[in-house]
Design an enzyme around this catalytic site. Sequence first.
Site, PDB file in Angstrom:
ATOM      1  N   SER A   1     -24.232 -18.665  25.960  1.00 36.16           N
ATOM      2  CA  SER A   1     -22.907 -19.395  26.446  1.00 36.16           C
ATOM      3  C   SER A   1     -23.149 -20.674  27.104  1.00 36.16           C
ATOM      4  O   SER A   1     -23.538 -21.004  27.869  1.00 36.16           O
ATOM      5  CB  SER A   1     -22.459 -18.483  27.799  1.00 36.16           C
ATOM      6  OG  SER A   1     -21.390 -18.921  28.374  1.00 36.16           O
TER       7      SER A   1
ATOM      8  N   HIS B   1     -21.901 -19.954  21.800  1.00 37.95           N
ATOM      9  CA  HIS B   1     -20.829 -19.462  22.322  1.00 37.95           C
ATOM     10  C   HIS B   1     -20.249 -20.353  23.138  1.00 37.95           C
ATOM     11  O   HIS B   1     -20.507 -20.886  24.028  1.00 37.95           O
ATOM     12  CB  HIS B   1     -21.078 -18.090  23.374  1.00 37.95           C
ATOM     13  CG  HIS B   1     -19.956 -17.385  23.811  1.00 37.95           C
ATOM     14  ND1 HIS B   1     -19.301 -16.341  23.134  1.00 37.95           N
ATOM     15  CD2 HIS B   1     -19.207 -17.361  24.981  1.00 37.95           C
ATOM     16  CE1 HIS B   1     -18.294 -15.776  23.899  1.00 37.95           C
ATOM     17  NE2 HIS B   1     -18.371 -16.597  25.032  1.00 37.95           N
TER      18      HIS B   1
ATOM     19  N   ASP C   1     -16.876 -21.203  25.442  1.00 33.96           N
ATOM     20  CA  ASP C   1     -15.801 -20.473  26.295  1.00 33.96           C
ATOM     21  C   ASP C   1     -14.695 -21.725  26.529  1.00 33.96           C
ATOM     22  O   ASP C   1     -14.993 -22.899  27.247  1.00 33.96           O
ATOM     23  CB  ASP C   1     -16.413 -20.092  27.638  1.00 33.96           C
ATOM     24  CG  ASP C   1     -17.074 -18.969  27.555  1.00 33.96           C
ATOM     25  OD1 ASP C   1     -18.262 -19.130  27.921  1.00 33.96           O
ATOM     26  OD2 ASP C   1     -16.530 -17.901  26.942  1.00 33.96           O
TER      27      ASP C   1
ATOM     28  N   MET D   1     -11.192 -22.509  28.232  1.00 37.15           N
ATOM     29  CA  MET D   1     -10.015 -21.968  29.115  1.00 37.15           C
ATOM     30  C   MET D   1      -9.185 -22.960  29.275  1.00 37.15           C
ATOM     31  O   MET D   1      -9.482 -24.184  29.420  1.00 37.15           O
ATOM     32  CB  MET D   1     -11.004 -21.714  30.239  1.00 37.15           C
ATOM     33  CG  MET D   1     -12.157 -20.841  30.180  1.00 37.15           C
ATOM     34  SD  MET D   1     -12.774 -20.467  31.714  1.00 37.15           S
ATOM     35  CE  MET D   1     -14.527 -19.313  31.155  1.00 37.15           C
TER      36      MET D   1
ATOM     37  N   HIS E   1     -14.449 -18.463  22.021  1.00 36.12           N
ATOM     38  CA  HIS E   1     -13.922 -17.449  22.858  1.00 36.12           C
ATOM     39  C   HIS E   1     -12.851 -18.211  23.627  1.00 36.12           C
ATOM     40  O   HIS E   1     -12.956 -18.851  24.617  1.00 36.12           O
ATOM     41  CB  HIS E   1     -15.179 -16.967  23.660  1.00 36.12           C
ATOM     42  CG  HIS E   1     -14.447 -16.061  24.806  1.00 36.12           C
ATOM     43  ND1 HIS E   1     -14.939 -15.518  25.928  1.00 36.12           N
ATOM     44  CD2 HIS E   1     -13.225 -15.275  24.909  1.00 36.12           C
ATOM     45  CE1 HIS E   1     -14.483 -14.655  26.690  1.00 36.12           C
ATOM     46  NE2 HIS E   1     -13.401 -14.461  25.983  1.00 36.12           N
TER      47      HIS E   1
ATOM     48  N   MET F   1      -9.919 -18.230  25.950  1.00 34.56           N
ATOM     49  CA  MET F   1      -9.240 -17.765  26.842  1.00 34.56           C
ATOM     50  C   MET F   1      -8.004 -18.667  27.359  1.00 34.56           C
ATOM     51  O   MET F   1      -7.966 -19.505  28.088  1.00 34.56           O
ATOM     52  CB  MET F   1     -10.181 -17.772  28.207  1.00 34.56           C
ATOM     53  CG  MET F   1     -11.333 -16.744  27.900  1.00 34.56           C
ATOM     54  SD  MET F   1     -12.773 -16.868  28.862  1.00 34.56           S
ATOM     55  CE  MET F   1     -13.742 -18.092  28.038  1.00 34.56           C
TER      56      MET F   1
ATOM     57  N   MET G   1     -15.169  -7.771  27.200  1.00 35.86           N
ATOM     58  CA  MET G   1     -15.715  -8.533  28.295  1.00 35.86           C
ATOM     59  C   MET G   1     -16.048  -7.551  29.415  1.00 35.86           C
ATOM     60  O   MET G   1     -15.608  -6.615  29.866  1.00 35.86           O
ATOM     61  CB  MET G   1     -14.368  -8.949  28.930  1.00 35.86           C
ATOM     62  CG  MET G   1     -13.803 -10.172  28.309  1.00 35.86           C
ATOM     63  SD  MET G   1     -15.069 -11.661  27.793  1.00 35.86           S
ATOM     64  CE  MET G   1     -15.333 -12.086  29.489  1.00 35.86           C
TER      65      MET G   1
ATOM     66  N   ASP H   1     -20.016  -9.685  26.764  1.00 40.65           N
ATOM     67  CA  ASP H   1     -19.588 -11.128  27.328  1.00 40.65           C
ATOM     68  C   ASP H   1     -19.737 -10.913  29.008  1.00 40.65           C
ATOM     69  O   ASP H   1     -18.738 -10.304  29.250  1.00 40.65           O
ATOM     70  CB  ASP H   1     -18.763 -11.720  26.708  1.00 40.65           C
ATOM     71  CG  ASP H   1     -18.702 -13.158  26.998  1.00 40.65           C
ATOM     72  OD1 ASP H   1     -17.490 -14.094  26.647  1.00 40.65           O
ATOM     73  OD2 ASP H   1     -19.532 -13.667  28.099  1.00 40.65           O
TER      74      ASP H   1
HETATM   75  C1  DX5 Z   1     -16.813 -15.571  31.296  1.00 43.93           C
HETATM   76  C2  DX5 Z   1     -17.225 -16.169  29.968  1.00 43.93           C
HETATM   77  C3  DX5 Z   1     -18.670 -16.015  29.788  1.00 43.93           C
HETATM   78  C4  DX5 Z   1     -19.848 -16.706  30.791  1.00 43.93           C
HETATM   79  C5  DX5 Z   1     -21.108 -15.611  30.818  1.00 43.93           C
HETATM   80  O1  DX5 Z   1     -15.341 -15.886  31.215  1.00 43.93           O
HETATM   81  O2  DX5 Z   1     -16.604 -15.528  28.879  1.00 43.93           O
HETATM   82  O3  DX5 Z   1     -19.253 -16.564  28.275  1.00 43.93           O
HETATM   83  O4  DX5 Z   1     -19.823 -17.941  30.808  1.00 43.93           O
HETATM   84  O5  DX5 Z   1     -21.996 -16.379  31.857  1.00 43.93           O
HETATM   85  P1  DX5 Z   1     -22.768 -15.296  32.684  1.00 43.93           P
HETATM   86  O6  DX5 Z   1     -23.869 -14.713  31.633  1.00 43.93           O
HETATM   87  O7  DX5 Z   1     -23.517 -15.919  33.687  1.00 43.93           O
HETATM   88  O8  DX5 Z   1     -21.954 -14.030  32.978  1.00 43.93           O
HETATM   89 ZN    ZN Z   2     -17.115 -15.983  26.539  1.00 45.15          ZN
END
Ligand code: DX5
Ligand code: ZN
Length: 221
Positions: A8, A33, A35, A37, A66, A68, A137, A176
């Site tokens: 991530s 990965h 993220d 947002m 990913h 979001m 998730m 995840d």
């Molecule tokens: C949360 C993300 C995850 C997060 C994982 O919304 O989708 O990818 O970064 O981080 P950890 O492993 O610390 O939960």
């Molecule tokens: Zn994620």
Amino acid sequence: MAGKISPSMMCADFRRLEDQVRELEQAGVEYLHWDIMDGRFVPNFTLGPDLMNCVRELTAIPFDLHLMMERPEDHLHLFDIRPGDIVSVHQESTTHLQRTLQAIRERGAKAAVALNPATPVYTVEHVLDDIDVLLIMTVNPGFAGQKLVPATLKKLSNVKTYLAAQGYPDIEIEVDGNVSWENAVRMREAGADIFVAGTSSIFRKGENIQELTKQFRDCIA
Ligand code: DX5
Ligand code: ZN
């Protein structure tokens, strides 16, 4: 087939991002990965398309996006999506899920649906033809460093059975959120194939990524 690792990148040390990408390459991770947002679908902002597209130039590791965000279909064009990537959109984030999954596949990427902890797996029943990966998730999306939602482990163990019963045993399952060593073992036993590794595993502050990745891989063999 052994489990795959998707670190991530929101958990990386941005002060030395290129070094960490090189370390992840040497560690042989299968994906990176990302993220992304929007502060609306989830109460946080993290990485953006410019950063992702910049790192794209650094490495040939496939990306695992990913998304979001509300209405991800409106924003796909901002990302340098390539064949071999995974692009996940949340079932809860669009009224046009099937059309969005088609648009992802048209870009040569694997199409994935992400499900929040409270969202039942049967909500993807009518798009199983359109997905290559199902992202479960195990925390509520938005932040790294959270604790696993315990009910998601039971949900995860039902997913493999559900997909096989529907005639889709080849859809890969990605997990995840708080994918620690201990949780990764249980997730693997429950049928997970792709593991998003963040702060509770390979991005532990001050520790060697390659060593941590090697240990992590032993948990998901
Ligand atoms: C949360 C993300 C995850 C997060 C994982 O919304 O989708 O990818 O970064 O981080 P950890 O492993 O610390 O939960
Ligand atoms: Zn994620």
